[in-house]
Scaffold this active site. Structure first.
Site, PDB file in Angstrom:
ATOM      1  N   GLU A   1      13.014  -0.570 -20.688  1.00 40.20           N
ATOM      2  CA  GLU A   1      12.550   0.017 -21.961  1.00 40.20           C
ATOM      3  C   GLU A   1      12.500  -1.002 -23.099  1.00 40.20           C
ATOM      4  O   GLU A   1      12.346  -0.632 -24.248  1.00 40.20           O
ATOM      5  CB  GLU A   1      13.476   1.165 -22.440  1.00 40.20           C
ATOM      6  CG  GLU A   1      13.711   2.288 -21.482  1.00 40.20           C
ATOM      7  CD  GLU A   1      14.636   3.371 -22.039  1.00 40.20           C
ATOM      8  OE1 GLU A   1      15.086   3.254 -23.194  1.00 40.20           O
ATOM      9  OE2 GLU A   1      14.902   4.346 -21.309  1.00 40.20           O
ATOM     10  N   GLY A   2      12.720  -2.280 -22.799  1.00 39.94           N
ATOM     11  CA  GLY A   2      12.837  -3.258 -23.877  1.00 39.94           C
ATOM     12  C   GLY A   2      14.173  -3.214 -24.580  1.00 39.94           C
ATOM     13  O   GLY A   2      14.356  -3.838 -25.637  1.00 39.94           O
TER      14      GLY A   2
END
Lengths: 316, 316
Positions: free
Chosen positions: B284-285
């Site tokens: 998801e970063g």
């Protein structure tokens, strides 16, 4: 810590929309913080950074790359907002309180006597204890004091043993000649005071800013305020508390691993894994201040993520 | 990068009220960022986090602990603000853009053919390139896609060699049986496509979200926007760019070291030292988003600290 609050945190964590364990240390940080605050809804909204400054008699022996006047000059810089910690405090939304401790009266040279008299020592401990705001929800303890890596090295050497001279590092960047002197000074200090107990060592080998950090760490515990430890000097001061009362640092985490020689050994001995490892070695609470953001990230995820049920996500 | 701006950053750093080198990696981060922005006064005020989501044909073989529907469910969670990255984006003051890439049409199973047709592949690259806002001053590339650690493991194995199966890790938490399948799938993919060049491997073994991350990283370069790489999947996608064009990742730093097996090997091969090592493995970063704070700290110190002359501090 409050076991009920910590258990509630673990229970909530298991329901959040992520695989179990996928946030790594952020999960344990949230549980640790919530346990010490005793509040499952705890957030870190009011961090307080405390900087204590002191001067050291041993600087007369030539142990530092900078002259002793720099302690007072940097205190002025802190008050004017120009130091690294001012920028990092602002980034973290933290209050920053500066306590200059009798800068015109350096501690005594610990190679010839006690660094602090009992009265001086108790005053420094009390300054630290009293500096903690009961309204703070996190405390960072930092320091400034030309010569204080020498004091911290002697304290760590006496607390943990091993080759005394090897605890001496470059500090602010002392050259080879200064480092040789520093090693001999550390060895002499340990030789003279090494039979003291942990809190006696803090008096005999420490400095006012080290004693004040220890006082602040203990004072924060009394208010159930978690603490992020900074680098080598802060950790050496803190270690004297842990040796005196095992568990005394359970409300603390290590903010970072300093590049200063010896810090890793102290953290290993304390069983603390640093949150950051960025080669910083500035003091001022700078590494711990940066680590506030990691704690904030942990709490933001813990408190604000949706659960599998809320989000309609299959939990595997 | 702009050598003049980077040199100006080094020159300013030497005048700031701290011992040389005392801010460790914060100093190199500031210089790197300023060099790529070409502006000695650069700050990171407008970070953009891009999440690309895709589905993978290989999930039918049982390589993941979660069902493929979770990709779309998590996209809905991102849009509703309930995921970890939403909280970390808010903390960092970053915009968060979600791009779901043909979730109803998973890529083909790469053990029997190319994961993406050329048209699909080019479309995914272009989506990534076009997703970068020219006004952003930092980009974080993240992903969501059940099965994509299998895709990334196959890509890394083909790019870097070694025992193909050993690049397969637990991902979101697959059990022993699933891990055995995952290893065989990775080996089969490398066996079928291993002779492709780096950008062919991204097409044949990657997924739409991996191709889009590569496109975004390249697109950011065109705008002189520095990038913080996230974990294993992001780094595998990025590595295909570096192998195609050495130096293609010079405008990037590694945000963190993921707990996913193989990430450290990729970073070693790329010569990137991660900013954070917190045992995260969410995607998801999230790791890179947390690392934005480290960059912000570096720039706050660099741009706002007083110089020795300004503060009247002796410089040793």
């Amino acid at each position: 810590p409050d076991d009920t609050a910590a258990a509630a945190a673990r229970d909530r964590d298991a329901q959040l929309t992520k695989p179990p364990g996928a946030l790594g240390r952020l999960e344990e940080l949230a549980e640790w913080y919530i346990g010490w605050r005793g509040d499952p809804a705890a957030r870190c909204n009011s961090p307080q950074i405390l900087i204590f400054a002191g001067n050291h008699g041993v600087t007369a022996q030539g142990v530092s790359a900078f002259p002793a006047e720099v302690t007072a000059q940097m205190v002025a810089n802190f008050r004017a907002g120009g130091a690294a910690i001012n920028q990092l405090a602002r980034l973290a939304g933290a209050t920053l309180d500066i306590h200059a401790l009798s800068l015109d009266t350096p501690t005594a040279d610990f190679t010839t006597g006690h660094a602090m008299s009992e009265a001086d020592y108790v005053a420094a401990l009390a300054t630290g204890w009293g500096a903690v705001s009961p309204e703070a929800d996190l405390v960072v303890t930092g320091e400034m004091g030309i010569g204080n890596t020498t004091s911290a090295a002697a304290l760590a050497a006496a607390l943990f043993g091993g080759d005394a001279g090897s605890w001496a590092g470059r500090g602010t960047g002392v050259g080879d000649d200064g480092l040789s002197i520093k090693r001999r000074v550390v060895e002499a200090g340990v030789s003279l005071h090494g039979q003291q107990g942990p809190l006696g060592l803090l008096q005999c080998l420490g400095g006012r800013e080290l004693a004040a950090m220890a006082g602040a760490i203990a004072g924060a515990r009394a208010h159930r305020i978690p603490v992020i430890l900074d680098g080598f000097i802060c950790s050496a001061a803190a270690a004297s508390l842990e040796q005196a009362v095992p568990g005394a640092l359970d409300h603390t985490v290590a903010g970072h691993l300093s590049a200063e020689a010896g810090h890793g050994q102290i953290l290993d001995a304390l069983g603390k894994i640093p949150l950051l490892q960025l080669g910083m070695r500035l003091g001022e609470g700078s590494g711990a201040a940066l680590a506030i953001q990691i704690l904030r990230g942990a709490l933001a995820c813990h408190q604000d993520m949706a659960t599998f049920a809320e989000a309609g996500v299959s939990d595997g």
